[in-house]
Design a protein around this motif. Sequence first.
Motif, PDB file in Angstrom:
ATOM      1  N   ILE A   4      10.233-168.792 -67.839  1.00  0.00           N
ATOM      2  CA  ILE A   4      10.581-168.781 -66.420  1.00  0.00           C
ATOM      3  C   ILE A   4      10.018-167.505 -65.815  1.00  0.00           C
ATOM      4  CG2 ILE A   4      12.469-168.739 -64.755  1.00  0.00           C
ATOM      5  CD1 ILE A   4      14.171-170.205 -66.810  1.00  0.00           C
ATOM      6  N   PRO A   5       9.068-167.647 -64.903  1.00  0.00           N
ATOM      7  CA  PRO A   5       8.495-166.433 -64.306  1.00  0.00           C
ATOM      8  C   PRO A   5       9.510-165.722 -63.404  1.00  0.00           C
ATOM      9  CG  PRO A   5       7.486-168.408 -63.369  1.00  0.00           C
ATOM     10  CD  PRO A   5       8.451-168.860 -64.419  1.00  0.00           C
ATOM     11  N   ALA A   6       9.478-164.414 -63.455  1.00  0.00           N
ATOM     12  CA  ALA A   6      10.379-163.618 -62.614  1.00  0.00           C
ATOM     13  C   ALA A   6       9.654-162.352 -62.186  1.00  0.00           C
ATOM     14  CB  ALA A   6      11.639-163.269 -63.381  1.00  0.00           C
ATOM     15  N   LYS A   7       9.919-161.921 -60.984  1.00  0.00           N
ATOM     16  CA  LYS A   7       9.332-160.682 -60.494  1.00  0.00           C
ATOM     17  C   LYS A   7      10.396-159.597 -60.526  1.00  0.00           C
ATOM     18  CE  LYS A   7       5.877-162.862 -57.619  1.00  0.00           C
ATOM     19  NZ  LYS A   7       5.183-162.873 -56.350  1.00  0.00           N
ATOM     20  N   LEU A   8      10.065-158.478 -61.161  1.00  0.00           N
ATOM     21  CA  LEU A   8      10.991-157.361 -61.282  1.00  0.00           C
ATOM     22  C   LEU A   8      10.350-156.114 -60.698  1.00  0.00           C
ATOM     23  CD1 LEU A   8      12.043-158.023 -64.979  1.00  0.00           C
ATOM     24  CD2 LEU A   8      13.273-158.696 -62.925  1.00  0.00           C
ATOM     25  N   THR A   9      11.186-155.232 -60.217  1.00  0.00           N
ATOM     26  CA  THR A   9      10.667-153.983 -59.647  1.00  0.00           C
ATOM     27  C   THR A   9      10.170-153.072 -60.763  1.00  0.00           C
ATOM     28  OG1 THR A   9      12.785-152.851 -59.766  1.00  0.00           O
ATOM     29  CG2 THR A   9      12.338-154.110 -57.747  1.00  0.00           C
ATOM     30  N   GLU A  14      10.710-150.239 -66.010  1.00  0.00           N
ATOM     31  CA  GLU A  14      10.739-148.951 -66.708  1.00  0.00           C
ATOM     32  C   GLU A  14      12.044-148.787 -67.492  1.00  0.00           C
ATOM     33  OE1 GLU A  14      10.741-144.168 -65.724  1.00  0.00           O
ATOM     34  OE2 GLU A  14      10.011-145.560 -64.206  1.00  0.00           O
ATOM     35  N   ALA A  15      13.155-149.142 -66.863  1.00  0.00           N
ATOM     36  CA  ALA A  15      14.452-149.043 -67.534  1.00  0.00           C
ATOM     37  C   ALA A  15      14.507-149.979 -68.737  1.00  0.00           C
ATOM     38  CB  ALA A  15      15.580-149.357 -66.557  1.00  0.00           C
ATOM     39  N   MET A  16      13.981-151.187 -68.576  1.00  0.00           N
ATOM     40  CA  MET A  16      13.934-152.131 -69.688  1.00  0.00           C
ATOM     41  C   MET A  16      13.093-151.585 -70.831  1.00  0.00           C
ATOM     42  SD  MET A  16      13.487-155.735 -67.609  1.00  0.00           S
ATOM     43  CE  MET A  16      12.773-156.517 -69.021  1.00  0.00           C
ATOM     44  N   ASP A  17      11.930-151.057 -70.508  1.00  0.00           N
ATOM     45  CA  ASP A  17      11.046-150.512 -71.541  1.00  0.00           C
ATOM     46  C   ASP A  17      11.702-149.347 -72.277  1.00  0.00           C
ATOM     47  OD1 ASP A  17       9.122-152.420 -71.026  1.00  0.00           O
ATOM     48  OD2 ASP A  17       7.887-151.107 -69.776  1.00  0.00           O
ATOM     49  N   SER A  29      11.827-159.734 -73.603  1.00  0.00           N
ATOM     50  CA  SER A  29      12.397-161.087 -73.549  1.00  0.00           C
ATOM     51  C   SER A  29      13.796-161.137 -74.138  1.00  0.00           C
ATOM     52  CB  SER A  29      11.480-162.069 -74.285  1.00  0.00           C
ATOM     53  OG  SER A  29      10.269-162.217 -73.597  1.00  0.00           O
ATOM     54  N   GLU A  30      13.976-160.470 -75.266  1.00  0.00           N
ATOM     55  CA  GLU A  30      15.298-160.448 -75.897  1.00  0.00           C
ATOM     56  C   GLU A  30      16.320-159.775 -74.979  1.00  0.00           C
ATOM     57  OE1 GLU A  30      17.241-158.102 -79.558  1.00  0.00           O
ATOM     58  OE2 GLU A  30      15.436-159.232 -80.097  1.00  0.00           O
ATOM     59  N   LEU A  31      15.934-158.687 -74.357  1.00  0.00           N
ATOM     60  CA  LEU A  31      16.819-157.976 -73.430  1.00  0.00           C
ATOM     61  C   LEU A  31      17.186-158.876 -72.249  1.00  0.00           C
ATOM     62  CD1 LEU A  31      16.360-154.328 -72.231  1.00  0.00           C
ATOM     63  CD2 LEU A  31      17.129-156.109 -70.704  1.00  0.00           C
ATOM     64  N   ILE A  32      16.197-159.548 -71.679  1.00  0.00           N
ATOM     65  CA  ILE A  32      16.447-160.415 -70.518  1.00  0.00           C
ATOM     66  C   ILE A  32      17.365-161.566 -70.908  1.00  0.00           C
ATOM     67  CG2 ILE A  32      15.372-162.050 -68.919  1.00  0.00           C
ATOM     68  CD1 ILE A  32      12.926-160.081 -68.893  1.00  0.00           C
ATOM     69  N   ARG A  33      17.106-162.209 -72.049  1.00  0.00           N
ATOM     70  CA  ARG A  33      17.978-163.306 -72.493  1.00  0.00           C
ATOM     71  C   ARG A  33      19.415-162.837 -72.657  1.00  0.00           C
ATOM     72  NH1 ARG A  33      13.402-164.713 -75.484  1.00  0.00           N
ATOM     73  NH2 ARG A  33      14.150-163.596 -77.324  1.00  0.00           N
ATOM     74  N   ASP A  34      19.590-161.678 -73.265  1.00  0.00           N
ATOM     75  CA  ASP A  34      20.935-161.142 -73.463  1.00  0.00           C
ATOM     76  C   ASP A  34      21.606-160.832 -72.129  1.00  0.00           C
ATOM     77  OD1 ASP A  34      23.045-160.331 -75.228  1.00  0.00           O
ATOM     78  OD2 ASP A  34      22.517-158.241 -74.798  1.00  0.00           O
ATOM     79  N   ALA A  35      20.846-160.259 -71.195  1.00  0.00           N
ATOM     80  CA  ALA A  35      21.400-159.934 -69.875  1.00  0.00           C
ATOM     81  C   ALA A  35      21.827-161.202 -69.130  1.00  0.00           C
ATOM     82  CB  ALA A  35      20.381-159.148 -69.059  1.00  0.00           C
ATOM     83  N   VAL A  36      21.019-162.247 -69.226  1.00  0.00           N
ATOM     84  CA  VAL A  36      21.360-163.505 -68.549  1.00  0.00           C
ATOM     85  C   VAL A  36      22.590-164.138 -69.196  1.00  0.00           C
ATOM     86  CG1 VAL A  36      20.555-165.858 -68.069  1.00  0.00           C
ATOM     87  CG2 VAL A  36      19.018-163.914 -67.710  1.00  0.00           C
ATOM     88  N   ARG A  37      22.643-164.137 -70.530  1.00  0.00           N
ATOM     89  CA  ARG A  37      23.834-164.674 -71.213  1.00  0.00           C
ATOM     90  C   ARG A  37      25.093-163.928 -70.790  1.00  0.00           C
ATOM     91  NH1 ARG A  37      20.304-165.357 -75.820  1.00  0.00           N
ATOM     92  NH2 ARG A  37      20.708-163.204 -76.428  1.00  0.00           N
TER      93      ARG A  37
END
Length: 64
Positions: A4-9, A14-17, A29-37
């Motif tokens: 699922i494409p998403a645009k992030l600031t 930077e915070a994710m990295d 991807s793992e971080l995003i999946r966990d955040a969505v869950r």
Amino acid sequence: MEAIPAKLTPRIIEAMDDIVQEGWYANRSELIRDAVREKIRRLKAERLEMAIKEDVKWGLYGED
């Protein structure tokens, strides 16, 4: 899995990295999946709490 494409600031990226580099997650991807869950879990809990409060209010006062 479905992509699922998403645009992030840049700030969020930077915070994710930083979190990934610190070893909390294997990749973005793992971080995003966990955040969505986690967000889904919280929203479900909030909805359940609201429904319970409405049921209690109705049980006590007979109001909608």
